[in-house]
Design a protein around this motif. Structure first.
Motif, PDB file in Angstrom:
ATOM      1  N   VAL A  25       0.930  -1.264  -0.003  1.00 16.93           N
ATOM      2  CA  VAL A  25      -0.224  -0.149   0.246  1.00 16.93           C
ATOM      3  C   VAL A  25       1.423   1.037  -0.486  1.00 16.93           C
ATOM      4  CG1 VAL A  25      -1.601   1.243   1.186  1.00 16.93           C
ATOM      5  CG2 VAL A  25      -2.062  -1.526   1.125  1.00 16.93           C
ATOM      6  N   VAL A  26       0.561   2.052  -1.371  1.00 13.65           N
ATOM      7  CA  VAL A  26       1.360   3.564  -0.883  1.00 13.65           C
ATOM      8  C   VAL A  26      -0.016   4.496  -1.117  1.00 13.65           C
ATOM      9  CG1 VAL A  26       3.448   5.476  -2.293  1.00 13.65           C
ATOM     10  CG2 VAL A  26       3.496   2.230  -1.728  1.00 13.65           C
ATOM     11  N   LEU A  27       0.497   5.630  -0.093  1.00 11.60           N
ATOM     12  CA  LEU A  27      -0.290   6.284   0.267  1.00 11.60           C
ATOM     13  C   LEU A  27       0.085   7.738   0.150  1.00 11.60           C
ATOM     14  CD1 LEU A  27      -1.879   5.522   3.690  1.00 11.60           C
ATOM     15  CD2 LEU A  27      -2.582   5.100   1.935  1.00 11.60           C
ATOM     16  N   ALA A  28      -1.194   8.649  -1.080  1.00  9.05           N
ATOM     17  CA  ALA A  28      -0.256   9.573  -1.741  1.00  9.05           C
ATOM     18  C   ALA A  28      -0.528  10.778  -0.722  1.00  9.05           C
ATOM     19  CB  ALA A  28      -1.102  10.033  -2.713  1.00  9.05           C
ATOM     20  N   ALA A  47       3.473   5.912   3.146  1.00  9.64           N
ATOM     21  CA  ALA A  47       2.854   7.632   3.176  1.00  9.64           C
ATOM     22  C   ALA A  47       4.442   8.519   2.337  1.00  9.64           C
ATOM     23  CB  ALA A  47       2.367   8.377   3.760  1.00  9.64           C
ATOM     24  N   ALA A  48       3.350   8.018   0.461  1.00  9.02           N
ATOM     25  CA  ALA A  48       4.714   8.737   0.225  1.00  9.02           C
ATOM     26  C   ALA A  48       4.581  10.498   0.016  1.00  9.02           C
ATOM     27  CB  ALA A  48       4.314   8.279  -1.258  1.00  9.02           C
ATOM     28  N   ALA A  49       5.743  10.883  -0.101  1.00  4.65           N
ATOM     29  CA  ALA A  49       6.044  12.664   0.111  1.00  4.65           C
ATOM     30  C   ALA A  49       5.136  13.354  -1.720  1.00  4.65           C
ATOM     31  CB  ALA A  49       7.547  12.722   0.197  1.00  4.65           C
ATOM     32  N   SER A  50       5.312  12.191  -2.902  1.00  5.98           N
ATOM     33  CA  SER A  50       5.426  13.123  -3.355  1.00  5.98           C
ATOM     34  C   SER A  50       4.298  12.259  -4.562  1.00  5.98           C
ATOM     35  CB  SER A  50       6.199  14.248  -4.023  1.00  5.98           C
ATOM     36  OG  SER A  50       7.195  13.464  -4.281  1.00  5.98           O
ATOM     37  N   VAL A  51       4.049  12.164  -6.009  1.00  2.00           N
ATOM     38  CA  VAL A  51       3.900  11.299  -6.731  1.00  2.00           C
ATOM     39  C   VAL A  51       5.077  10.722  -7.539  1.00  2.00           C
ATOM     40  CG1 VAL A  51       2.403  11.721  -8.881  1.00  2.00           C
ATOM     41  CG2 VAL A  51       1.614  12.904  -6.930  1.00  2.00           C
TER      42      VAL A  51
END
Length: 495
Positions: free
Chosen positions: A416-419, A450-454
């Protein structure tokens, strides 16, 4: 008429503008920008486009001004139209007064499944030769646009087949017009739900979970909107309702004056309501799924869908019930139509495959929709890792309202990757806590971040995705242009 649309570039307003143009009107529209896909589509349909909001756009004076519900009381163009005494209306009233009058509206409402169910209804009625009109908040792949005028003024005598269960007015229906019923408010000067104005002869309620917190601050206010929708369906007409949803059962049982046709899946708790339409899911695989349909307790045959997921079986039986019981479409016609239904853009929509990695786009943003979409994709592609890449963007998704349900919504995914939140201006105490969500997901044995950016998301997928993996991009917006960025990154890695 010369009809002018203020804030024309939204999905619904743009489609309605196209519908008015198709009906022979002179149509113009204004908005802050005209990005793809709606901007080019409006130009293609022949709508004159005016950039920005300016009272000068109302000269020469239009015969009718349609003001979008995104407009605020301070919008200078909307204000000039109202203060200038022009004939002003809203999207909901324009549709009801100019397109639905003299036709038989089939209105699909619900928190989930509206777009797909509406598209299925339109396709079944089309294949049955009923020549329906429609206005849908997405693009059905079987049609060239999200709207269409009825192609004939067919009457009840044109009906092919008879309703299976009850009359519900099917024998006297006029040309059908399918509408995706949106519960958003009508305009800044009319705070009523849009779907109250469509006067359905057949109404569908697919589900009901608190959503749109920016409009409905609590569950009671949200349910009141649906209660008003159901109460407005006359006693001579038909309500098609989900028996598996306890909120729908309670509300429809208390509020409906019309005949009610309940639908469900085999094994559902139907809360004491025997389903008129029951589906038993059968086989599922990469090519889709099948189910056996029981109508009034009698086996009516096996149906096939190209789309995976039990939620799509629910959508299908709701559409069958509305078309067959509401408009007399033979089940044999519905069987053939559904087998050829290609789906809807942005609903489990396979964008591309690169380096052996499949990339899907889906509009899912409510936790229930996220869960159903991921389970459907897992059933279609059981091998390889399933990535859930989620952008919390809507007013509801960015708030803590569904903090705990989101922690359970990603169970079918492997990673899971959260924008970043799409609305960072929400107060900290009300905001969805992404770091907490990551921790909760990881407690379930999943890898989450939780990613910092697209751009960081694109880099991670291009680096770690392997042949056979499936990527689900989940957002109700443009997701920062991730689609083409990811296509380029994966394609570059394939060389």
């Amino acid at each position: 008429m010369h009809v002018h649309f203020v804030a024309v570039a939204g999905t619904g307003m743009g489609a309605l503008a196209g519908l008015f143009k198709a009906a022979g009107h002179d149509v113009s529209g204004s908005d802050v920008s005209f990005y793809p896909p709606m901007g080019p589509a409006l130009a293609r349909w022949g709508v004159r486009l005016l950039t920005g909001f300016d009272p000068a756009h109302l000269d020469p004076r239009p015969d009718l001004v349609v003001i979008g519900n995104v407009c605020r009381p301070t919008n200078p163009e909307a204000r000039a139209a109202i203060d200038g005494g022009m004939r002003v209306t809203t999207m909901a009233h324009a549709l009801a007064d100019h397109m639905l009058a003299g036709r038989s509206p089939l209105v699909v409402a619900g928190t989930h499944g509206k777009t797909t169910t509406s598209s299925m209804c339109a396709w079944i009625l089309h294949e049955a030769g009923r020549d329906p009109g429609f206005l849908i908040g997405g693009l059905p792949k079987n049609f060239e646009a999200s709207f269409r005028l009825p192609r004939s003024a067919s009457s009840a005598s044109d009906r092919r087949g008879l309703p299976l269960l009850g009359e519900a007015g099917a024998g006297r229906r006029r040309t059908p017009f399918v509408v995706e019923g949106d519960e958003y408010d009508t305009a800044f000067f009319e705070k009523t739900p849009k779907f109250w104005h469509y006067q359905p002869e057949v109404g569908v309620v697919t589900s009901m979970e608190h959503d749109h917190i920016d409009i409905y601050p609590d569950a009671a206010s949200y349910e009141a909107a649906f209660r008003g929708f159901v109460e407005r369906i006359p006693e001579t007409e038909l309500v098609v309702a989900a028996a598996h949803d306890p909120r729908v059962v309670e509300l429809v049982s208390r509020s409906a004056r019309a005949e009610v046709a309940w639908f469900a899946l085999e094994g559902d708790d139907t809360h004491g309501r025997p389903p008129h339409w029951l589906a038993a899911p059968a086989e599922a695989g990469e090519s889709g799924q099948s189910f056996d349909l029981y109508a009034g307790g009698v086996l009516a045959g096996r149906f096939a869908l190209q789309m995976p997921g039990h939620h799509n079986v629910r959508n299908a039986i709701a559409a069958i019930a509305a078309a067959a019981q509401g408009f007399g479409v033979p089940l044999s016609t519905a069987t053939t139509a559904l087998a050829g239904f290609a789906g809807v853009r942005r609903r489990q929509d396979l964008l591309f495959e690169a380096r052996g990695v499949r990339v899907y786009d889906d509009f899912a943003h409510h936790p229930t929709a996220v869960d159903e979409t991921l389970r459907a994709l897992r059933s279609r592609h059981p091998a390889g890792a399933l990535w859930a890449v989620f952008e919390p963007r809507s007013a509801t998704a960015c708030r803590a309202l569904h903090q705990e349900p989101y922690a359970r919504a990603f169970e079918a995914a492997d990673r899971v990757v959260l924008a970043p939140l799409g609305r960072p201006d929400i107060a900290a105490g009300e905001r969805l806590d992404l770091d907490r969500l990551v921790r909760d997901i990881e407690r379930g044995g999943k890898r989450a971040e939780a990613a910092a950016s697209v751009d960081a998301i694109v880099t991670a997928i291009a680096r770690d995705a392997r042949e056979g993996d499936t990527i689900a991009l989940l957002s109700n917006g443009a997701f920062g242009g991730i689609y083409e960025k990811l296509r380029g990154a994966l394609s570059a890695g394939a060389r």
